[in-house]
Design a protein around this motif. Sequence first.
Motif, PDB file in Angstrom:
ATOM      1  N   LEU A 109      36.976  30.565 125.954  1.00 34.31           N
ATOM      2  CA  LEU A 109      36.050  31.018 124.918  1.00 34.31           C
ATOM      3  C   LEU A 109      36.622  30.701 123.537  1.00 34.31           C
ATOM      4  O   LEU A 109      37.708  31.155 123.183  1.00 34.31           O
ATOM      5  CB  LEU A 109      35.806  32.524 125.030  1.00 34.31           C
ATOM      6  N   LEU A 110      35.886  29.893 122.775  1.00 33.59           N
ATOM      7  CA  LEU A 110      36.256  29.577 121.398  1.00 33.59           C
ATOM      8  C   LEU A 110      35.228  30.212 120.475  1.00 33.59           C
ATOM      9  O   LEU A 110      34.027  30.154 120.745  1.00 33.59           O
ATOM     10  CB  LEU A 110      36.267  28.062 121.169  1.00 33.59           C
ATOM     11  N   THR A 111      35.695  30.818 119.397  1.00 34.90           N
ATOM     12  CA  THR A 111      34.793  31.439 118.428  1.00 34.90           C
ATOM     13  C   THR A 111      35.169  31.007 117.024  1.00 34.90           C
ATOM     14  O   THR A 111      36.290  30.572 116.768  1.00 34.90           O
ATOM     15  CB  THR A 111      34.854  32.980 118.506  1.00 34.90           C
ATOM     16  N   LEU A 112      34.217  31.128 116.119  1.00 29.88           N
ATOM     17  CA  LEU A 112      34.474  30.892 114.704  1.00 29.88           C
ATOM     18  C   LEU A 112      33.385  31.591 113.904  1.00 29.88           C
ATOM     19  O   LEU A 112      32.337  31.938 114.441  1.00 29.88           O
ATOM     20  CB  LEU A 112      34.510  29.392 114.377  1.00 29.88           C
ATOM     21  N   ASN A 113      33.646  31.811 112.648  1.00 23.55           N
ATOM     22  CA  ASN A 113      32.659  32.381 111.735  1.00 23.55           C
ATOM     23  C   ASN A 113      32.192  31.284 110.797  1.00 23.55           C
ATOM     24  O   ASN A 113      32.994  30.494 110.315  1.00 23.55           O
ATOM     25  CB  ASN A 113      33.249  33.535 110.916  1.00 23.55           C
ATOM     26  N   CYS A 114      30.907  31.261 110.545  1.00 24.80           N
ATOM     27  CA  CYS A 114      30.334  30.267 109.644  1.00 24.80           C
ATOM     28  C   CYS A 114      29.316  30.987 108.765  1.00 24.80           C
ATOM     29  O   CYS A 114      28.340  31.546 109.278  1.00 24.80           O
ATOM     30  CB  CYS A 114      29.675  29.154 110.449  1.00 24.80           C
ATOM     31  N   TYR A 115      29.541  30.994 107.481  1.00 27.05           N
ATOM     32  CA  TYR A 115      28.632  31.674 106.568  1.00 27.05           C
ATOM     33  C   TYR A 115      27.332  30.900 106.411  1.00 27.05           C
ATOM     34  O   TYR A 115      27.324  29.671 106.410  1.00 27.05           O
ATOM     35  CB  TYR A 115      29.296  31.881 105.200  1.00 27.05           C
ATOM     36  N   ALA A 116      26.254  31.640 106.290  1.00 28.70           N
ATOM     37  CA  ALA A 116      24.942  31.016 106.073  1.00 28.70           C
ATOM     38  C   ALA A 116      25.023  30.119 104.841  1.00 28.70           C
ATOM     39  O   ALA A 116      25.625  30.470 103.833  1.00 28.70           O
ATOM     40  CB  ALA A 116      23.879  32.097 105.869  1.00 28.70           C
ATOM     41  N   GLY A 117      24.437  28.944 104.949  1.00 26.14           N
ATOM     42  CA  GLY A 117      24.453  28.006 103.834  1.00 26.14           C
ATOM     43  C   GLY A 117      25.643  27.062 103.834  1.00 26.14           C
ATOM     44  O   GLY A 117      25.711  26.142 103.028  1.00 26.14           O
ATOM     45  N   ASP A 119      27.660  23.964 104.841  1.00 30.04           N
ATOM     46  CA  ASP A 119      27.323  22.649 105.373  1.00 30.04           C
ATOM     47  C   ASP A 119      27.911  22.418 106.767  1.00 30.04           C
ATOM     48  O   ASP A 119      27.401  21.609 107.532  1.00 30.04           O
ATOM     49  CB  ASP A 119      27.823  21.537 104.441  1.00 30.04           C
ATOM     50  N   ALA A 120      28.975  23.130 107.093  1.00 25.45           N
ATOM     51  CA  ALA A 120      29.648  22.929 108.377  1.00 25.45           C
ATOM     52  C   ALA A 120      28.835  23.464 109.552  1.00 25.45           C
ATOM     53  O   ALA A 120      29.108  23.105 110.700  1.00 25.45           O
ATOM     54  CB  ALA A 120      31.017  23.598 108.348  1.00 25.45           C
ATOM     55  N   GLU A 121      27.844  24.277 109.302  1.00 23.65           N
ATOM     56  CA  GLU A 121      27.068  24.868 110.394  1.00 23.65           C
ATOM     57  C   GLU A 121      26.486  23.789 111.310  1.00 23.65           C
ATOM     58  O   GLU A 121      26.557  23.886 112.533  1.00 23.65           O
ATOM     59  CB  GLU A 121      25.953  25.750 109.840  1.00 23.65           C
ATOM     60  N   LYS A 122      25.931  22.725 110.739  1.00 21.13           N
ATOM     61  CA  LYS A 122      25.357  21.641 111.543  1.00 21.13           C
ATOM     62  C   LYS A 122      26.451  20.942 112.357  1.00 21.13           C
ATOM     63  O   LYS A 122      26.229  20.559 113.504  1.00 21.13           O
ATOM     64  CB  LYS A 122      24.628  20.642 110.649  1.00 21.13           C
ATOM     65  N   PHE A 123      27.604  20.750 111.756  1.00 22.10           N
ATOM     66  CA  PHE A 123      28.720  20.126 112.478  1.00 22.10           C
ATOM     67  C   PHE A 123      29.095  20.967 113.688  1.00 22.10           C
ATOM     68  O   PHE A 123      29.257  20.442 114.796  1.00 22.10           O
ATOM     69  CB  PHE A 123      29.931  19.941 111.555  1.00 22.10           C
ATOM     70  N   TYR A 124      29.246  22.285 113.494  1.00 22.30           N
ATOM     71  CA  TYR A 124      29.642  23.150 114.603  1.00 22.30           C
ATOM     72  C   TYR A 124      28.617  23.097 115.734  1.00 22.30           C
ATOM     73  O   TYR A 124      28.981  23.065 116.908  1.00 22.30           O
ATOM     74  CB  TYR A 124      29.844  24.589 114.128  1.00 22.30           C
ATOM     75  N   GLN A 125      27.346  23.074 115.390  1.00 22.50           N
ATOM     76  CA  GLN A 125      26.319  22.982 116.418  1.00 22.50           C
ATOM     77  C   GLN A 125      26.395  21.629 117.129  1.00 22.50           C
ATOM     78  O   GLN A 125      26.235  21.549 118.343  1.00 22.50           O
ATOM     79  CB  GLN A 125      24.937  23.222 115.820  1.00 22.50           C
ATOM     80  N   LYS A 126      26.672  20.577 116.384  1.00 23.01           N
ATOM     81  CA  LYS A 126      26.778  19.228 116.959  1.00 23.01           C
ATOM     82  C   LYS A 126      27.901  19.149 117.995  1.00 23.01           C
ATOM     83  O   LYS A 126      27.781  18.431 118.986  1.00 23.01           O
ATOM     84  CB  LYS A 126      27.011  18.214 115.838  1.00 23.01           C
ATOM     85  N   VAL A 127      28.982  19.889 117.773  1.00 18.05           N
ATOM     86  CA  VAL A 127      30.109  19.850 118.713  1.00 18.05           C
ATOM     87  C   VAL A 127      30.025  20.963 119.758  1.00 18.05           C
ATOM     88  O   VAL A 127      31.000  21.234 120.451  1.00 18.05           O
ATOM     89  CB  VAL A 127      31.484  19.831 117.992  1.00 18.05           C
ATOM     90  N   GLY A 128      28.846  21.599 119.874  1.00 16.58           N
ATOM     91  CA  GLY A 128      28.605  22.503 120.994  1.00 16.58           C
ATOM     92  C   GLY A 128      28.636  23.994 120.730  1.00 16.58           C
ATOM     93  O   GLY A 128      28.476  24.785 121.660  1.00 16.58           O
TER      94      GLY A 128
END
Length: 142
Positions: A109-117, A119-128
């Motif tokens: 299980l890997l977790t991370l926090n990503c604040y709304a807005g 730019d990295a949010e799309k990257f994180y989704q792209k890598v699963g």
Amino acid sequence: MEFLQELHCVHESLRPDFFKPFQEGIVKQMVIEAIASDNEFFYGIKSDEEFVAMIWFSQYPARENEWNKKEASIQIDALVTKKEFRGQHLANMLMQFIEEFALENGVKLLTLNCYAGNDAEKFYQKVGYTPSNITMIKKLTE
């Protein structure tokens, strides 16, 4: 330190109500404590003897209390690539590294926090990565 300052500035711009201005002395102390711990790790990628991308993460054992249970996990605390090196898949390489590190250490299980807005949010989704918890905030005025 430059990486963490850049990362902090991004977070501060997204949540100025939450993040204080960057204070190098405080961040240096945080890094010293993290390096000395048994569960925090830093890895980086160099170009011409200079770090151009880095990842900071924490490993947590499985834990359980009266309310819930959590499997062993790794929390990605920071992932940063210098602006002039973005687009070279360095962050992808670091994310692949952490997946291999996790599996070698019995963590699934890997977790991370990503604040709304961010730019990295799309990257994180792209890598699963998929959104899990949503923190809702409401700022009250008098």
